[in-house]
Design a protein around this motif. Structure first.
Motif, PDB file in Angstrom:
ATOM      1  N   ASN A 127      47.919  32.049  56.693  1.00  0.00           N
ATOM      2  CA  ASN A 127      46.644  32.576  57.167  1.00  0.00           C
ATOM      3  C   ASN A 127      46.675  33.060  58.609  1.00  0.00           C
ATOM      4  OD1 ASN A 127      44.892  32.614  55.022  1.00  0.00           O
ATOM      5  ND2 ASN A 127      44.503  30.415  55.147  1.00  0.00           N
ATOM      6  N   PHE A 162      47.032  49.733  39.712  1.00  0.00           N
ATOM      7  CA  PHE A 162      45.993  49.415  40.685  1.00  0.00           C
ATOM      8  C   PHE A 162      44.645  49.810  40.122  1.00  0.00           C
ATOM      9  CE2 PHE A 162      49.857  49.929  43.034  1.00  0.00           C
ATOM     10  CZ  PHE A 162      49.813  48.892  43.960  1.00  0.00           C
ATOM     11  N   LEU A 204      51.735  38.136  42.708  1.00  0.00           N
ATOM     12  CA  LEU A 204      50.632  37.383  42.107  1.00  0.00           C
ATOM     13  C   LEU A 204      50.970  37.075  40.663  1.00  0.00           C
ATOM     14  CD1 LEU A 204      47.647  39.490  43.459  1.00  0.00           C
ATOM     15  CD2 LEU A 204      48.571  37.382  44.400  1.00  0.00           C
ATOM     16  N   ASN A 228      55.539  36.565  34.856  1.00  0.00           N
ATOM     17  CA  ASN A 228      55.375  37.961  35.210  1.00  0.00           C
ATOM     18  C   ASN A 228      54.691  38.063  36.574  1.00  0.00           C
ATOM     19  OD1 ASN A 228      55.534  40.609  34.842  1.00  0.00           O
ATOM     20  ND2 ASN A 228      54.384  40.636  32.912  1.00  0.00           N
ATOM     21  N   GLY A 248      47.419  40.933  30.284  1.00  0.00           N
ATOM     22  CA  GLY A 248      47.642  39.652  30.944  1.00  0.00           C
ATOM     23  C   GLY A 248      48.306  39.775  32.300  1.00  0.00           C
ATOM     24  N   SER A 249      48.720  40.993  32.655  1.00  0.00           N
ATOM     25  CA  SER A 249      49.347  41.133  33.964  1.00  0.00           C
ATOM     26  C   SER A 249      48.266  41.242  35.042  1.00  0.00           C
ATOM     27  CB  SER A 249      50.228  42.381  33.994  1.00  0.00           C
ATOM     28  OG  SER A 249      49.411  43.518  33.876  1.00  0.00           O
ATOM     29  N   VAL A 250      48.704  41.017  36.263  1.00  0.00           N
ATOM     30  CA  VAL A 250      47.754  41.063  37.367  1.00  0.00           C
ATOM     31  C   VAL A 250      47.795  42.459  37.988  1.00  0.00           C
ATOM     32  CG1 VAL A 250      47.166  40.069  39.619  1.00  0.00           C
ATOM     33  CG2 VAL A 250      48.147  38.621  37.831  1.00  0.00           C
ATOM     34  N   ALA A 251      46.637  43.029  38.223  1.00  0.00           N
ATOM     35  CA  ALA A 251      46.587  44.307  38.935  1.00  0.00           C
ATOM     36  C   ALA A 251      45.781  44.116  40.204  1.00  0.00           C
ATOM     37  CB  ALA A 251      45.939  45.382  38.068  1.00  0.00           C
ATOM     38  N   LEU A 252      46.155  44.875  41.213  1.00  0.00           N
ATOM     39  CA  LEU A 252      45.459  44.750  42.490  1.00  0.00           C
ATOM     40  C   LEU A 252      44.337  45.777  42.569  1.00  0.00           C
ATOM     41  CD1 LEU A 252      48.706  44.335  44.489  1.00  0.00           C
ATOM     42  CD2 LEU A 252      46.910  42.615  44.340  1.00  0.00           C
ATOM     43  N   ASN A 278      49.407  35.418  36.900  1.00  0.00           N
ATOM     44  CA  ASN A 278      48.210  35.088  36.144  1.00  0.00           C
ATOM     45  C   ASN A 278      48.378  33.724  35.508  1.00  0.00           C
ATOM     46  OD1 ASN A 278      46.124  34.864  34.344  1.00  0.00           O
ATOM     47  ND2 ASN A 278      46.861  36.480  32.986  1.00  0.00           N
ATOM     48  N   ILE A 327      44.320  33.456  39.471  1.00  0.00           N
ATOM     49  CA  ILE A 327      45.410  34.187  40.101  1.00  0.00           C
ATOM     50  C   ILE A 327      46.040  33.333  41.202  1.00  0.00           C
ATOM     51  CG2 ILE A 327      45.962  36.185  41.527  1.00  0.00           C
ATOM     52  CD1 ILE A 327      43.938  37.727  39.853  1.00  0.00           C
ATOM     53  N   ASP A 362      53.671  49.701  39.128  1.00  0.00           N
ATOM     54  CA  ASP A 362      52.511  48.842  39.376  1.00  0.00           C
ATOM     55  C   ASP A 362      51.190  49.556  39.069  1.00  0.00           C
ATOM     56  OD1 ASP A 362      54.105  46.750  40.338  1.00  0.00           O
ATOM     57  OD2 ASP A 362      54.291  47.789  42.265  1.00  0.00           O
ATOM     58  N   GLU A 406      36.169  36.368  29.914  1.00  0.00           N
ATOM     59  CA  GLU A 406      37.367  36.196  29.100  1.00  0.00           C
ATOM     60  C   GLU A 406      37.307  37.101  27.876  1.00  0.00           C
ATOM     61  OE1 GLU A 406      40.103  34.270  29.786  1.00  0.00           O
ATOM     62  OE2 GLU A 406      39.134  34.115  31.737  1.00  0.00           O
ATOM     63  N   LEU A 465      43.796  46.099  50.164  1.00  0.00           N
ATOM     64  CA  LEU A 465      43.471  45.434  48.906  1.00  0.00           C
ATOM     65  C   LEU A 465      42.152  44.682  49.042  1.00  0.00           C
ATOM     66  CD1 LEU A 465      46.986  43.937  48.229  1.00  0.00           C
ATOM     67  CD2 LEU A 465      46.041  46.054  47.321  1.00  0.00           C
ATOM     68  N   LYS A 504      38.743  39.153  41.006  1.00  0.00           N
ATOM     69  CA  LYS A 504      39.148  37.837  41.503  1.00  0.00           C
ATOM     70  C   LYS A 504      39.505  37.986  42.976  1.00  0.00           C
ATOM     71  CE  LYS A 504      39.918  36.279  37.091  1.00  0.00           C
ATOM     72  NZ  LYS A 504      39.626  35.030  36.442  1.00  0.00           N
ATOM     73  N   THR A 521      53.230  40.274  39.818  1.00  0.00           N
ATOM     74  CA  THR A 521      52.779  41.573  40.311  1.00  0.00           C
ATOM     75  C   THR A 521      53.037  41.655  41.805  1.00  0.00           C
ATOM     76  OG1 THR A 521      51.057  41.653  38.647  1.00  0.00           O
ATOM     77  CG2 THR A 521      50.771  43.066  40.576  1.00  0.00           C
ATOM     78  N   THR A 545      49.157  32.895  44.127  1.00  0.00           N
ATOM     79  CA  THR A 545      50.079  33.664  44.957  1.00  0.00           C
ATOM     80  C   THR A 545      51.439  32.970  44.941  1.00  0.00           C
ATOM     81  OG1 THR A 545      48.207  34.100  46.388  1.00  0.00           O
ATOM     82  CG2 THR A 545      50.373  34.704  47.215  1.00  0.00           C
ATOM     83  N   ALA A 588      41.944  41.176  43.133  1.00  0.00           N
ATOM     84  CA  ALA A 588      42.903  41.328  42.056  1.00  0.00           C
ATOM     85  C   ALA A 588      42.155  41.174  40.750  1.00  0.00           C
ATOM     86  CB  ALA A 588      44.004  40.282  42.170  1.00  0.00           C
ATOM     87  N   THR A 589      42.800  41.570  39.678  1.00  0.00           N
ATOM     88  CA  THR A 589      42.178  41.392  38.379  1.00  0.00           C
ATOM     89  C   THR A 589      43.258  41.201  37.338  1.00  0.00           C
ATOM     90  OG1 THR A 589      40.575  42.259  36.837  1.00  0.00           O
ATOM     91  CG2 THR A 589      42.106  43.840  37.794  1.00  0.00           C
ATOM     92  N   ILE A 590      42.841  40.700  36.206  1.00  0.00           N
ATOM     93  CA  ILE A 590      43.817  40.507  35.139  1.00  0.00           C
ATOM     94  C   ILE A 590      43.600  41.586  34.092  1.00  0.00           C
ATOM     95  CG2 ILE A 590      44.578  38.937  33.340  1.00  0.00           C
ATOM     96  CD1 ILE A 590      43.757  36.687  35.361  1.00  0.00           C
ATOM     97  N   LEU A 625      41.228  37.633  46.558  1.00  0.00           N
ATOM     98  CA  LEU A 625      42.588  37.386  47.028  1.00  0.00           C
ATOM     99  C   LEU A 625      42.509  36.344  48.128  1.00  0.00           C
ATOM    100  CD1 LEU A 625      44.179  40.912  47.444  1.00  0.00           C
ATOM    101  CD2 LEU A 625      44.737  39.188  45.758  1.00  0.00           C
ATOM    102  N   PRO A 626      43.559  35.553  48.272  1.00  0.00           N
ATOM    103  CA  PRO A 626      43.547  34.647  49.419  1.00  0.00           C
ATOM    104  C   PRO A 626      43.525  35.462  50.705  1.00  0.00           C
ATOM    105  CG  PRO A 626      45.666  34.610  48.293  1.00  0.00           C
ATOM    106  CD  PRO A 626      44.736  35.383  47.430  1.00  0.00           C
ATOM    107  N   TYR A 661      42.807  27.568  47.603  1.00  0.00           N
ATOM    108  CA  TYR A 661      44.018  28.345  47.441  1.00  0.00           C
ATOM    109  C   TYR A 661      44.868  27.835  46.276  1.00  0.00           C
ATOM    110  CZ  TYR A 661      42.986  30.234  52.019  1.00  0.00           C
ATOM    111  OH  TYR A 661      42.375  30.859  53.065  1.00  0.00           O
TER     112      TYR A 661
END
Lengths: 890, 143
Positions: free
Chosen positions: B142, A469, B45, B31, A577-581, B47, B52, A467, A225, A568, A556, B33, B54, A571-573, A558-559, B83
């Motif tokens: 899945n 990445f 996705l 927000n 604060g936005s999520v990037a892949l 935050n 994270i 976006d 964090e 992919l 992080k 992504t 979905t 993912a990461t923050i 991904l499911p 999940y």
């Protein structure tokens, strides 16, 4: 030694002891399957000796004593008087366990630990007794440390290091050893408190401290964090021009990075620390079950977060135990089914796409679907209707169902109240996956996919449209920016795909935009921002809108359902604060087909590897086609590289065509024209020409062909043409029954350079025996054929050493001449020549070097080594001439 | 099983419910992504304080026809096993405590595109509540 030094030294002592124990364990485990070499026993002995010495130095007398006993008992083994056997090894293992326990808990209260008392009492005397029995009194223990060859329990019991010296001189009644069982334990073993040891412990306590893994977890999360917060501050700082603030942020940045590094360090451990324990587990289990099992470990250096390591330890143990118990058959069963009596379990760990993969593979009996179904029915895990509908893999998955266990009886080995369902739960708890595949009769493979969720990785952030990445920096090779307007030729199209010419090599390009939105219109770029990425097999360039910045990211997972597209990996923050892949570089390459574009590259790398590994049983040919019917080929050993040039790169000088290549000019030889065909070089659809680069006379020559097809291995002989044709060595038939025309590349080059062929007829080489050393099958065959056709008898050997061995067994007059290659394995040509000349018998024997390394320096070196002539390979006329000349001279 | 609490919400003017035990929180639109190459019901996705989630558009998942009405404003974040799924819905309703006797299996006539995610229907005095099973949604994702 001051306190700090002492603490450090103690820490080192502990880790050294641990290492030694691991090493000794692994050496001993090897004993089961292999005969121990004397080197291994020496190292074993040395390790135990070091253990003895250091532990005594640090006041751990008990360890010292045990180690001494092991050492003493190993002495005769080392002198080859006795062989280590199973029983003996067991004993050593038990003593190692004891040492391990003492190491783990130096304060261990021996008086109140009946188990340990028992162990200490039994093992030590027994070891010495055993070794004595074995040596039949021949061997005497080293009296400097242990009182006599028969150590008394009383001695052991009362030893404390203050008294040790005194005790050592005493001789003790041997009867106590045998009487130990009769005596009440408490009376026998009165270990005095070891003052010095407790002293060390206090220091030890201040140097190491046990921490709950959960606390480390928390720390790790907080650091994660904090890194994010730091990133946000840094982003904000960019908009500020307050110097003081900027300074502060810089410090914050530095401190955070350092903090992060150190927190990471506290947690990373090589997986080997867990793996090595299994050597023992497998060995003991194999013994218990009466099976012969070998454990093979790969990738033990793979580092894994401590908490993950802990989390997978139990599941892994269970899987390994299962493999031993259910997977591997008994030796008899294995023999019956035609397998090697020793079963193999492979433990393998490696990093892959942000995961650590751990594979446990065995070559045992595999899963029996019928057995699984009947068990599942019995345990009411599935209904009988459903049982019929299940696919094979679904049946296999049933073993993960709660309450499932295929063993009829709960054994002490793997039936310990936990089943594969617990294993699965445990692995999934840390965000991992477990995958199972099994083939009945062949074995089972269980794959644990453990995410690096806790890891913070440095990454490069790129932008596509709006976006962002992230690309892990380990995958990154370099960044390149190409402005089309400045250099319009640098980005080219090959079969509709963009490629970039990177220092002479073609680099396939993948446009991230096209990849992510395949249906939308392609963007026309004037500026290419290229991120060059490497995958396992090759490199490619990813074209992005913008290369933004580097950032430390917390990966992080991904499911599962989002990984289907395969490009992919997580993912990461981001700082805002936005999520990037996170892009999976391997997946991108596959998805985009960059590996197809790179096909010719594959062939290139194949050539590079092929050149390194010269196969001894086959000759290899690169085959291609020209603008004339038929297939053509060159011996692969002649090929330097494969290249592709754009037709507008061809420059003309006089009659010759050439291209710039590696800072020099590469003359192009149009094979079509040489063979009497088309006189112009015809580029392919993309305006490219394929060129095979061949080196000769220390120069490169480019043979222009239409299309390079493949490599062919053949153990067939080249058949000569009925009528000699210009530039052709002969024919070969490939696996498709097509005729390949083998071209004489070097001859063609000579012809074009105007080097005349010697046409003078030569006499037959009757009664001439030639010794010939050459490692490349193709050349060996060609030369042998030339000489044999000329009437000589040729003894061919694959390297200098073999030829030399043969020569030494022969008389001075057996051979009329020696021919040798220069670059050969084992003994090269220069050394071979020196050795031949070193023998008075052969000082006058004609010696000819045949080589592709044909330049002045090498030639000089060759002549200095004792060669009479230094010739180039595949010039049969010159060779024959030289042979005649030298034999005539003699 | 005597009673169950359901968190209810509206998608395309129909009422749905999820067992409240599965619901972690409800947030306004966040927000998002985009996830490239993902099916259209994957909205992206989000935050969620370091985690994270979905976002799954229910309208797209149920293959309901697109409408002009304002939609997809609210995230109903559900947790199942590992999940974290955020159902993107139009509007949030009340939390309802429902009795077993109000429950009925999903009628055969319900479009299979929705029925495959349902456990059944609760008969409310003036409406019908379709119960969505998050596990079924995840299983579907899945596949």
């Amino acid at each position: 030694m001051n306190k700090v030094d002492m603490e450090g030294a103690l820490g080192e002592f502990f880790s050294e002891c641990e290492e030694i124990l691991q090493r000794v364990t692994s050496v001993l485990t090897k004993l089961e399957s292999h005969e121990l070499t004397s080197d291994a026993i020496d190292s074993l002995y040395r390790d135990v000796h070091t253990l003895k010495g250091t532990s005594q130095l640090f006041g751990f007398q008990r360890i010292g004593l045990i180690a001494h006993a092991i050492e003493a008992s190993l002495e005769p083994v080392r002198q080859n008087k006795v062989k280590l056997d199973r029983q003996f090894v067991d004993l050593i293992f038990k003593s190692l366990d004891l040492i391990d326990q003492i190491l783990k808990n130096p304060k261990l209260d021996l008086e109140n630990d009946p188990f340990l008392q028992n162990e200490l009492m039994h093992i030590l005397p027994k070891m010495i007794e055993t070794s004595n029995k074995r040596f039949g009194g021949e061997f005497q223990l080293d009296h400097s440390l242990i009182p006599s060859e028969k150590v008394s329990l009383d001695t052991l019991a009362s030893i404390s290091h203050d008294e040790l010296v005194e005790q050592q001189t005493q001789s003790v009644n041997s009867n106590t050893v045998n009487q130990q069982g009769d005596r009440p334990q408490a009376n026998i073993l009165k270990l005095k408190s070891e003052k010095n040891i407790s002293g060390e412990e206090q220091q030890l306590e201040s140097s190491t401290i046990r921490i709950q893994v959960s606390l480390l977890d928390k720390l790790m999360n907080l650091v994660g964090e904090m890194v994010l917060a730091r990133n946000q501050v840094l982003q904000f700082a960019r908009t500020s021009d307050n110097n003081e603030f900027l300074n502060l942020t810089q410090r914050l940045d530095l401190v955070t990075s350092e903090l992060q590094d150190n927190v990471m360090k506290t947690r990373m451990q090589p997986i080997g620390s867990v793996f090595s324990k299994f050597q023992r587990v497998v060995r003991d289990l194999g013994k218990e079950l009466g099976k012969s099992i070998e454990l093979v470990i790969e990738g033990s250096e793979t580092e894994l977060d401590k908490s993950l390591l802990e989390a997978i330890k139990d599941p892994l143990t269970h899987i390994v135990r299962n493999s031993c118990d259910h997977g591997i058959e008994t030796s008899e069963e294995r023999k019956k089914s035609g397998k090697h009596p020793t079963g193999i379990i492979l433990l393998k760990a490696f990093h892959e796409g942000g995961h650590v993969i751990i594979e446990v593979r065995d070559n045992g009996r595999g899963l029996d679907p019928k057995k699984i179904i009947s068990k599942a029915l019995e345990k009411r895990i599935i209904s009988s209707e459903k049982a019929n509908e299940l696919s094979e893999s679904e049946i296999q998955q049933l073993i993960f169902a709660p309450g499932f266990s295929t063993v009829e009886h709960v054994s002490s080995v793997s039936g310990r109240g936990v089943g594969m369902d617990v294993v699965k739960t445990n692995v999934e708890r840390v965000g991992g996956l477990i995958d199972l595949s099994s083939q009945p009769g062949l074995g089972t493979k269980i794959k644990l996919i453990i995410p690096l969720t806790l890891a913070i990785v440095p990454a490069m952030v790129v932008r596509n449209q709006k976006d962002f990445f992230a690309i892990p920096q380990v995958k990154l090779q370099e960044l390149i920016r190409v402005d089309i307007e400045e250099n319009s030729k640098s980005i080219e199209k090959l079969q509709g795909q963009f490629v970039f010419r990177l220092r002479g090599d073609l680099l396939p390009l993948v446009d991230l935009h096209d990849l992510l939105a395949p249906d939308s219109n392609k963007i026309k770029r004037n500026i290419f921002n290229i991120v060059i990425l490497k995958t396992e097999s090759q490199s490619y360039g990813l074209v992005v809108d913008e290369i933004c910045d580097t950032a430390d990211i917390v990966v992080k997972p991904l499911p599962q359902f989002l990984k289907k597209n395969e490009i992919l990996s997580g993912a990461t923050i981001m700082g805002d604060g936005s999520v990037a892949l996170i892009l999976d570089t391997q997946g991108v390459a596959q998805k985009s087909g960059a590996h197809h574009v790179g096909a010719s590259k594959d062939l290139k790398s194949m050539i590079d590897t092929k050149k390194k590994t010269i196969l001894l049983d086959k000759s290899e040919f690169l085959f291609f086609n020209l603008h004339r019917p038929g297939l053509f080929a060159l011996p692969l050993v002649l090929v330097h590289r494969l290249e592709e040039f754009s037709s507008n790169q061809i420059e003309v000088s006089g009659q010759e065509q050439m291209v710039k290549y590696r800072g020099t000019l590469l003359p192009l030889i149009n094979l079509d024209r040489y063979l009497g065909g088309q006189s112009e070089i015809v580029p392919n659809g993309d305006n490219k020409i394929s060129v095979i680069v061949v080196s000769k006379h220390n120069r490169y020559f480019g043979l222009v062909v239409n299309e390079i097809l493949d490599i062919l291995s053949s153990d067939e002989e080249i058949k000569p043409l009925l009528k000699e044709a210009r530039g052709v060595l002969g024919n070969l038939i490939n696996s498709d029954k097509k005729v390949l025309t083998i071209l004489d590349a070097l001859g063609i080059i000579d012809d074009i350079l105007g080097i005349p062929k010697n046409k003078q007829p030569l006499k037959k080489l009757a009664k001439t025996k030639i010794l010939f050393a050459e490692d490349t099958v193709f050349f060996a065959r060609m030369v042998k054929k030339v000489l044999e056709d000329a009437g000589a008898e040729v003894d061919h050997f694959e390297n200098g050493q073999l030829a030399l061995d043969r020569l030494k067994k022969s008389d001075a007059s057996t051979y009329s001449l020696i021919l040798s290659d220069i670059e050969m394995p084992v003994l090269n040509g220069y050394d071979f020549a020196k050795q031949v000349r070193g023998d008075a018998k052969f000082q006058k024997l004609p010696l000819i070097a045949l080589t592709t390394r044909f330049n002045k320096i090498d030639q000089k070196k060759g002549l200095e080594s004792g060669f009479n002539k230094y010739l180039e390979k595949l010039k049969s006329d010159e060779l024959l001439e030289a042979v005649h000349e030298l034999i005539g001279v003699r | 099983m005597s009673s169950n609490q359901f968190s209810t919400f509206w998608v395309d003017e129909r009422l749905y419910g999820v067992n409240i035990q599965m619901v972690q929180e409800i947030t306004k639109s966040m927000n998002v992504t985009d996830v490239p190459l993902a099916p259209n019901f994957i909205k992206g996705l989000i935050n969620l304080r370091g985690q994270i989630a979905t976002a799954v558009g229910l309208k797209e998942l149920f293959e309901l026809p697109a409408s002009d009405a304002e939609s997809g404003k609210i995230n109903v974040v559900c947790k199942s096993e590992s999940y974290l799924i955020s159902l993107v819905v139009d509007e949030v309703g009340d939390v309802l405590e429902l009795e077993d006797h109000q429950f009925e299996m999903t009628p055969e006539t319900v479009s299979p595109k929705v029925a495959r995610f349902m456990t059944g229907v609760y008969k409310l005095p003036n409406n019908l509540l379709s119960v969505i099973d998050i596990k079924k949604v995840i299983d579907f994702l899945n596949v």
